[in-house]
Design a protein around this motif. Structure first.
Motif, short mmCIF file in Angstrom:
data_model
loop_
_atom_site.label_atom_id
_atom_site.label_comp_id
_atom_site.label_asym_id
_atom_site.label_seq_id
_atom_site.Cartn_x
_atom_site.Cartn_y
_atom_site.Cartn_z
N GLY A 122 0.78 -1.22 0.00
CA GLY A 122 0.00 0.00 0.00
C GLY A 122 0.82 1.28 0.00
N LEU A 123 2.12 1.19 0.25
CA LEU A 123 2.93 2.41 0.30
C LEU A 123 3.11 3.04 -1.07
N HIS A 124 3.25 2.21 -2.09
CA HIS A 124 3.43 2.73 -3.45
C HIS A 124 2.24 3.60 -3.88
N ALA A 125 1.03 3.22 -3.45
CA ALA A 125 -0.18 3.94 -3.88
C ALA A 125 -0.26 5.34 -3.30
N VAL A 126 0.43 5.59 -2.17
CA VAL A 126 0.34 6.90 -1.52
C VAL A 126 1.62 7.72 -1.64
N TYR A 127 2.70 7.09 -2.11
CA TYR A 127 3.99 7.78 -2.22
C TYR A 127 3.87 8.97 -3.19
N GLU A 204 -3.81 1.51 4.03
CA GLU A 204 -5.07 1.64 3.32
C GLU A 204 -5.30 3.10 2.95
N SER A 205 -5.75 3.31 1.72
CA SER A 205 -5.89 4.67 1.22
C SER A 205 -7.04 4.79 0.25
N HIS A 206 -7.39 6.03 -0.08
CA HIS A 206 -8.42 6.31 -1.08
C HIS A 206 -7.90 7.40 -2.00
N VAL A 210 -3.83 8.52 2.34
CA VAL A 210 -3.82 7.46 3.32
C VAL A 210 -4.97 7.63 4.31
N GLN A 211 -5.59 6.53 4.66
CA GLN A 211 -6.68 6.51 5.62
C GLN A 211 -6.24 5.91 6.96
N GLN A 212 -5.49 4.81 6.88
CA GLN A 212 -5.02 4.17 8.10
C GLN A 212 -3.89 3.20 7.80
N VAL A 213 -3.10 2.94 8.84
CA VAL A 213 -2.03 1.94 8.76
C VAL A 213 -2.46 0.76 9.62
N ILE A 221 -4.12 2.29 12.92
CA ILE A 221 -3.72 3.67 13.23
C ILE A 221 -4.28 4.59 12.17
N PRO A 222 -5.36 5.33 12.45
CA PRO A 222 -5.88 6.30 11.48
C PRO A 222 -4.86 7.42 11.27
N CYS A 223 -4.73 7.88 10.06
CA CYS A 223 -3.81 9.00 9.77
C CYS A 223 -4.15 9.61 8.43
N ARG A 224 -3.61 10.81 8.20
CA ARG A 224 -3.83 11.52 6.93
C ARG A 224 -2.54 11.74 6.16
N GLY A 225 -1.43 11.31 6.77
CA GLY A 225 -0.16 11.47 6.09
C GLY A 225 0.89 10.55 6.67
N ILE A 226 1.93 10.30 5.88
CA ILE A 226 3.02 9.41 6.29
C ILE A 226 4.34 10.06 5.90
N PHE A 227 5.32 9.95 6.78
CA PHE A 227 6.71 10.24 6.43
C PHE A 227 7.50 8.96 6.68
N PHE A 228 8.34 8.59 5.73
CA PHE A 228 9.07 7.34 5.87
C PHE A 228 10.50 7.50 5.36
N LYS A 229 11.35 6.60 5.79
CA LYS A 229 12.73 6.59 5.34
C LYS A 229 12.86 5.59 4.20
N PRO A 230 13.14 6.08 3.00
CA PRO A 230 13.28 5.16 1.87
C PRO A 230 14.65 4.50 1.87
N GLU A 231 14.73 3.36 1.23
CA GLU A 231 16.02 2.73 1.00
C GLU A 231 16.52 3.21 -0.36
N LEU A 232 17.69 3.85 -0.36
CA LEU A 232 18.18 4.50 -1.57
C LEU A 232 19.48 3.87 -2.06
N VAL A 233 19.67 3.94 -3.36
CA VAL A 233 20.95 3.58 -3.97
C VAL A 233 21.31 4.69 -4.97
N THR A 234 22.59 4.80 -5.27
CA THR A 234 23.03 5.80 -6.24
C THR A 234 22.32 5.59 -7.56
N GLY A 235 21.95 6.70 -8.21
CA GLY A 235 21.16 6.63 -9.44
C GLY A 235 21.85 5.96 -10.61
N SER A 236 23.14 5.74 -10.54
CA SER A 236 23.89 5.07 -11.61
C SER A 236 25.10 4.39 -11.01
N ASP A 237 25.51 3.29 -11.61
CA ASP A 237 26.72 2.60 -11.18
C ASP A 237 27.98 3.17 -11.82
#
Length: 305
Positions: A122-127, A204-206, A210-213, A221-237
């Motif tokens: 469900g995170l992709h749908a609200v990112y 869960e979202s509409h 986001v509506q709830q986690v 947990i009802p909520c209207r927003g999320i902040f999260f730490k993404p896993e990142l890699v350099t944009g090119s090798d």
């Protein structure tokens, strides 16, 4: 037809690469900018915190930037992906996915970072709509809302006081063991910040809001927003391929003027810092471009002694 040779080849056309191209174009340098056109911030609708451009869409930002740069005829753009690099200072060669080849004296990697796959259902749908990574970019839009912070360990203790400036109505979900000390848990309790370590079952979202986690232990947990730490890699090798020093966290090691450990190779923007803001990347692009230009001019000056 004679093959073109450039003063600088820039890989990436985010704020860092574009501002570098602008500065180098104004310095009368022959520049090629290679970019596939799939920026990390494409998921967001607006870019914030950039003076005179607050709230602009990433696509519109790039359109305006390229329009302004087009005034300087020595700058060219290629919609392609750089896949290999070889050579040394004064003569680098870059090959692209489409089979094109470009040669030049200096290289600037403005490749940014890219997200690893989001493994929370469900995170992709609200990112980019109601889930974000930076409160300086998107905190205003979620001010005073009920938020969920997805993070753990020492970074939680940095993020909690930061986010409290936008909303003090937030819950921390560590999505597994919280990696906190007893003292850190007590600090969060004193500030009445709920912490849940049960893994996240779903978000869960509409229509992207986001509506709830929902946690695996049944907590909702009802909520209207999320902040999260993404896993990142350099944009090119490619920085690694050419021999640039890379930190354990995947950032390209540079000095104050963007020089990497490889002579003639520079880097700027998100790939070199944890300050992932468009205005910071643009600023670094301008500074690094000036450093490249100074080096090019000094080389010609010495040749004519």
């Amino acid at each position: 037809m004679k093959k073109q040779f450039f003063d600088v080849m820039i890989i990436g056309s985010g704020p860092a690469g574009l501002n570098a191209a602008l500065v180098l174009g104004r310095a009368r340098k022959k520049v090629m900018v290679i970019d596939e056109g799939r920026p990390r911030n494409a998921v967001t609708h607006k870019t914030h915190g950039f003076l005179t451009r607050d709230g602009i869409s990433p696509a519109e930002f790039r359109r305006i930037a390229k329009e302004e740069i087009s005034v300087y005829p020595s700058v060219s753009f290629e919609a392609d992906t750089a896949v290999s690099i070889q050579g040394t200072d004064g003569h680098f060669e870059i090959t692209t996915e489409k089979g094109n080849s470009f040669s030049g004296k200096k290289v600037l990697f403005a490749v940014g970072m890219k997200d690893q796959p989001l493994d929370i259902p469900g995170l992709h749908a609200v990112y980019g709509k109601s889930a974000f990574v930076c409160p300086y970019c998107d905190g205003w839009e979620l001010r005073d809302e009920q938020l969920v912070i997805i993070n753990k360990g020492a970074e939680v203790m940095h993020f909690a006081p930061v986010i409290s400036g936008w909303s003090n109505r937030f819950t921390i979900c560590t999505n597994g063991p919280d990696e906190l000390t007893d003292a850190q848990r007590e600090e969060l309790q004193r500030h009445q910040v709920p912490v849940f370590d049960s893994p996240i079952q779903s978000i869960e979202s509409h229509e992207g809001i986001v509506q709830q986690v929902v946690l695996e232990d049944g907590t909702i947990i009802p909520c209207r927003g999320i902040f999260f730490k993404p896993e990142l890699v350099t944009g090119s090798d490619l920085p690694r391929d050419i021999g640039c020093h890379i930190t354990e966290t995947g950032m390209v090691v540079v000095d104050d003027f963007g020089k990497t450990s490889v002579q003639g190779v520079y880097s700027a923007g998100d790939a070199t810092t944890r300050m992932h803001q468009a205005i910071a990347a643009a600023s670094m692009g301008a500074i690094v471009a000036a450093g490249i230009n100074n080096e090019l001019n000094a080389e010609v000056w010495k040749q004519n002694d």
